[in-house]
Design a protein around this motif. Structure first.
Motif, PDB file in Angstrom:
ATOM      1  N   ALA A 189      -8.748  -0.838   9.419  1.00  9.78           N
ATOM      2  CA  ALA A 189      -8.648  -1.044  10.879  1.00  9.78           C
ATOM      3  C   ALA A 189      -7.696  -0.415  11.440  1.00  9.78           C
ATOM      4  N   ARG A 190      -6.561   0.156  10.955  1.00  9.83           N
ATOM      5  CA  ARG A 190      -5.392   0.896  11.728  1.00  9.83           C
ATOM      6  C   ARG A 190      -5.825   2.398  11.607  1.00  9.83           C
ATOM      7  N   GLY A 210       0.211  -0.168   5.991  1.00 12.64           N
ATOM      8  CA  GLY A 210       1.459   0.515   6.523  1.00 12.64           C
ATOM      9  C   GLY A 210       2.263  -0.355   7.600  1.00 12.64           C
ATOM     10  N   THR A 211       2.091  -1.511   7.785  1.00 10.81           N
ATOM     11  CA  THR A 211       2.828  -2.481   8.574  1.00 10.81           C
ATOM     12  C   THR A 211       3.876  -3.128   7.534  1.00 10.81           C
ATOM     13  N   GLY A 247      -0.528   7.685  17.206  1.00  3.22           N
ATOM     14  CA  GLY A 247      -0.341   8.847  16.740  1.00  3.22           C
ATOM     15  C   GLY A 247       0.484   8.760  15.408  1.00  3.22           C
ATOM     16  N   VAL A 248       0.908   7.577  15.006  1.00  2.00           N
ATOM     17  CA  VAL A 248       1.431   7.557  13.510  1.00  2.00           C
ATOM     18  C   VAL A 248       0.516   7.761  12.394  1.00  2.00           C
ATOM     19  N   THR A 249       0.896   8.672  11.363  1.00  2.00           N
ATOM     20  CA  THR A 249       0.148   9.134  10.516  1.00  2.00           C
ATOM     21  C   THR A 249       0.176   8.023   9.372  1.00  2.00           C
ATOM     22  N   LEU A 279       3.191   4.928   5.348  1.00  2.00           N
ATOM     23  CA  LEU A 279       3.311   4.461   4.042  1.00  2.00           C
ATOM     24  C   LEU A 279       4.915   4.960   3.582  1.00  2.00           C
ATOM     25  N   ALA A 280       5.204   5.980   4.006  1.00  2.00           N
ATOM     26  CA  ALA A 280       6.889   6.075   3.679  1.00  2.00           C
ATOM     27  C   ALA A 280       7.584   5.086   4.272  1.00  2.00           C
TER      28      ALA A 280
END
Length: 405
Positions: free
Chosen positions: A129-130, A28-29, A158-160, A165-166
């Motif tokens: 990992a994240r 997600g990065t 706290g990021v889901t 992904l969005a």
């Protein structure tokens, strides 16, 4: 095809490249997005149909037998650990991509030979990992973890997972409509058994058990200077005592770690008030891993009581031993023999998407050697000729799977 593989591995190693030659490409990065975007381009260049499901799994499909509702899957993952190397996960995705390309060309030259279709897959968040737990995308696909639960997983800020992904454009709405019949994964061993025995191909029959426990230690914040030592309630000191205690409980053959620690308030002038530690125990025998964990947990309260610290269990995840598809093992063994490669049957200590998918469909896991058994490390290495042999075995295995009557 070998040079194509090495060129692709070099290209993908630039996404999240670190100064010491490794890769940091967390799910997600922006680095993950860059690798995914390039993978989508590689799929399009080979005429493969891209579909992205709601958890971000990417499927590149070759319609070898358009009238068939069935499909064979091959793949692995593009995400890495913070200290990742250039082979873990991505080797299986890129080798799968090239194998699909080769098989599609062979099927086109032999009309009617292919009885089913073929797709290469990038599974979301294999590493964990994240976002924990690991094997997320494959577990959702296998039906052992709900989509809602997976999307709600949160990182340390706290990021889901769903929002991450969005944000990179990979929270899809597609779904693979075809019926999966088998899954094959090619991976570097992440251990030294193949190299030490001078064996070229690993035939993975199953996996060790793992018990993953996270403990929260609650103390009290106070000044590290004037607070008298007897009055301190140091949560980090309690955690350290328990970390050392875990190793005292290990039996012959067991592996353990305490590889992640979260400290609050994490200031050099404040006695730690809250510490969370992620412990892990692995053993070939599930009963042994369970017993080690039970003994460890039963000792914690007594060990830390003199420090004025309390402890609670935040996570106690148990992954039992697993067996992979026996027919798949035999098939790969026969292929390796026909290609003139030595092979050995073995178990994996590490987790892989194949283990998650085995709960839904027959899964096969193939290993090639890792130099010095090193992995999750920038110096992870597998010789080019070993990578080529793995690709050759993978390609022939998949051909037999898609053409079998």
């Amino acid at each position: 095809m070998g040079q194509q593989l090495h060129d692709l591995l070099s290209r993908f190693a630039t996404f999240g490249a670190t100064d010491n030659g490794g890769v940091c490409r967390l799910t997600g990065t922006p680095e993950d997005k860059a690798a995914r975007d390039r993978f989508a381009i590689e799929l399009a260049q080979r005429g493969l149909r891209l579909e992205i499901d709601a958890i971000g799994n990417m499927f590149g499909t070759a319609l070898l037998a358009p009238d068939s509702p069935d499909i064979v899957l091959v793949g692995s993952h593009l995400d890495s650990q913070p200290t990742g190397g250039r082979y873990d996960g991505v080797y299986g995705v890129l080798a799968g991509l090239l194998a699909v390309e080769t098989i599609a060309a062979r099927a086109a030259a032999m009309p009617g030979a292919a009885k089913r279709n073929l797709a290469v897959v990038n599974w979301t968040n294999e590493e964990g990992a994240r976002f924990q737990p690991s094997l997320t995308g494959s577990s959702v696909y296998a039906g052992t973890q709900s989509l809602e639960h997976a999307l709600a997983l949160a990182d340390g800020n706290g990021v889901t997972l769903g929002d991450a992904l969005a944000a990179i454009g990979y929270r899809g709405n597609g779904a693979l409509a075809l019926t999966p019949l088998r899954y094959v994964e090619l991976h570097v061993e992440q251990g030294a058994r193949l190299e030490d025995s001078a064996t070229e191909i690993g035939l993975v029959e199953g996996a060790w058990s793992a018990r993953k426990v996270s403990i929260v230690f609650e103390g009290e914040a106070s000044h590290t200077g004037p607070m008298p030592m007897p009055r301190r309630r140091d949560a980090l000191r309690a955690a350290a005592r328990c970390i050392d205690m875990l190793y005292d409980e290990l039996e012959q053959g067991a592996h353990a770690s305490a590889a992640r620690i979260s400290v609050y308030p994490n200031s050099p002038n404040v006695v730690p008030a809250r510490v969370q530690v992620w412990f892990e125990i692995r053993h070939e025998d599930e009963a042994v891993a369970t017993a080690i964990g039970d003994r460890f947990l039963s000792r914690i309260d007594t060990a830390i009581a003199p420090l004025g610290v309390s402890a609670s269990i935040a996570i106690d995840e148990r992954r039992g031993t697993a067996s992979l598809d026996a027919a798949g093992v035999a098939l790969v063994e026969g292929v390796a023999d026909e290609l003139g490669f030595s092979s050995m049957r073995m178990k994996t200590v590490a987790g892989h998407d194949a283990l998650a998918l085995q709960k839904r469909l027959p899964a096969t896991l193939i290993f090639v050697p890792s130099h010095n058994g090193l992995s999750h490390n920038a110096h992870e290495f597998t010789p080019p000729e070993a990578l080529d042999k793995g690709l050759a075995v993978l390609t022939e295995t998949l051909w037999r799977m898609v053409t079998a009557e």
